[in-house]
Design a protein around this motif. Sequence first.
Motif, PDB file in Angstrom:
ATOM      1  N   UNK A  79       0.830  -1.210   0.000  1.00 25.48           N
ATOM      2  CA  UNK A  79       0.000   0.000   0.000  1.00 25.48           C
ATOM      3  C   UNK A  79       0.861   1.255   0.000  1.00 25.48           C
ATOM      4  N   UNK A  80       0.329   2.315  -0.654  1.00 24.75           N
ATOM      5  CA  UNK A  80       1.036   3.589  -0.578  1.00 24.75           C
ATOM      6  C   UNK A  80       0.882   4.149   0.838  1.00 24.75           C
ATOM      7  N   UNK A  81       1.635   5.202   1.147  1.00 25.20           N
ATOM      8  CA  UNK A  81       1.701   5.719   2.510  1.00 25.20           C
ATOM      9  C   UNK A  81       0.333   6.141   3.061  1.00 25.20           C
ATOM     10  N   UNK A  82      -0.472   6.806   2.238  1.00 27.16           N
ATOM     11  CA  UNK A  82      -1.791   7.278   2.684  1.00 27.16           C
ATOM     12  C   UNK A  82      -2.715   6.102   3.014  1.00 27.16           C
ATOM     13  N   UNK A  83      -2.776   5.121   2.114  1.00 33.58           N
ATOM     14  CA  UNK A  83      -3.623   3.950   2.351  1.00 33.58           C
ATOM     15  C   UNK A  83      -3.119   3.147   3.545  1.00 33.58           C
ATOM     16  N   UNK A  84      -1.804   3.093   3.674  1.00 33.77           N
ATOM     17  CA  UNK A  84      -1.210   2.350   4.779  1.00 33.77           C
ATOM     18  C   UNK A  84      -1.659   2.917   6.129  1.00 33.77           C
ATOM     19  N   UNK A  85      -1.663   4.245   6.255  1.00 28.27           N
ATOM     20  CA  UNK A  85      -2.088   4.889   7.500  1.00 28.27           C
ATOM     21  C   UNK A  85      -3.547   4.570   7.812  1.00 28.27           C
ATOM     22  N   UNK A  86      -4.406   4.719   6.805  1.00 33.68           N
ATOM     23  CA  UNK A  86      -5.830   4.456   7.018  1.00 33.68           C
ATOM     24  C   UNK A  86      -6.066   2.979   7.339  1.00 33.68           C
ATOM     25  N   UNK A  87      -5.360   2.112   6.639  1.00 40.80           N
ATOM     26  CA  UNK A  87      -5.479   0.675   6.860  1.00 40.80           C
ATOM     27  C   UNK A  87      -5.095   0.321   8.299  1.00 40.80           C
ATOM     28  N   UNK A  88      -3.938   0.787   8.727  1.00 40.50           N
ATOM     29  CA  UNK A  88      -3.467   0.465  10.082  1.00 40.50           C
ATOM     30  C   UNK A  88      -4.369   1.064  11.159  1.00 40.50           C
ATOM     31  N   UNK A  89      -4.966   2.226  10.862  1.00 40.75           N
ATOM     32  CA  UNK A  89      -5.850   2.884  11.822  1.00 40.75           C
ATOM     33  C   UNK A  89      -7.165   2.104  12.004  1.00 40.75           C
ATOM     34  N   UNK A  90      -7.686   1.536  10.924  1.00 40.65           N
ATOM     35  CA  UNK A  90      -9.025   0.934  10.955  1.00 40.65           C
ATOM     36  C   UNK A  90      -9.074  -0.590  10.942  1.00 40.65           C
ATOM     37  N   UNK A  91      -7.932  -1.252  10.754  1.00 41.62           N
ATOM     38  CA  UNK A  91      -7.964  -2.710  10.638  1.00 41.62           C
ATOM     39  C   UNK A  91      -8.386  -3.378  11.944  1.00 41.62           C
ATOM     40  N   UNK A  92      -8.099  -2.752  13.075  1.00 42.92           N
ATOM     41  CA  UNK A  92      -8.481  -3.354  14.353  1.00 42.92           C
ATOM     42  C   UNK A  92     -10.003  -3.496  14.470  1.00 42.92           C
ATOM     43  N   UNK A  93     -10.738  -2.469  14.057  1.00 41.95           N
ATOM     44  CA  UNK A  93     -12.200  -2.534  14.102  1.00 41.95           C
ATOM     45  C   UNK A  93     -12.747  -3.625  13.199  1.00 41.95           C
ATOM     46  N   UNK A  94     -12.155  -3.749  12.005  1.00 43.66           N
ATOM     47  CA  UNK A  94     -12.588  -4.790  11.066  1.00 43.66           C
ATOM     48  C   UNK A  94     -12.270  -6.174  11.621  1.00 43.66           C
ATOM     49  N   UNK A  95     -11.116  -6.292  12.255  1.00 42.96           N
ATOM     50  CA  UNK A  95     -10.720  -7.581  12.845  1.00 42.96           C
ATOM     51  C   UNK A  95     -11.675  -7.966  13.972  1.00 42.96           C
ATOM     52  N   UNK A  96     -12.027  -7.010  14.814  1.00 37.96           N
ATOM     53  CA  UNK A  96     -12.972  -7.288  15.902  1.00 37.96           C
ATOM     54  C   UNK A  96     -14.339  -7.699  15.344  1.00 37.96           C
TER      55      UNK A  96
END
Length: 168
Positions: free
Chosen positions: A102-119
């Motif tokens: 992922x590019x830097x922008x997508x990477x930040x959003x991904x890392x910020x929101x992946x926990x909610x999706x995982x839960x």
Amino acid sequence: MLVYQDLLNGDELLSDSFPYKEIENGMLWEVEGKWVVQGAVSVDIGANPSAEGADEDEGVDDQAVKVVDIVDTFRLQEQPPFDKKQFVAYVKKYIKLLALKLDEEKQKKFKKNIEGATKYLLSKLGDLQFFVGEGMHDDSTMVFAYYKEGATDPTFLYFAYGLKEVKC
């Protein structure tokens, strides 16, 4: 037509002929699957075989088979179910692999929101079916399916950031 490929290995997992809804801050795509009948097609040409002395069993030996449209179209391969520990280990490994793509922008959003999706996925873990693409790669994007309460057709969940859009 748009096809969505696994960003990690290129397997086709979805197309725009299956509409999706973004959930969990856009981290997951929710797609409704359908059970469809494949195979035997009954065609009445107006002949009356029994009047002509033929057996009822005579003719083509087609067998109708019920399949889930998304699984069949993209040749998804079902995997054994995960327990909580296995699932968390998969997600941790997946996050590392996907973040590199992922590019830097997508990477930040991904890392910020992946926990909610995982839960969200963990809350459904006992009801989920697990699929990978046709190539059955070890390091691939997992596709999840479950049945909503009272539903007869499955709902599929995709990691949105794990898909690459390709025009055909």
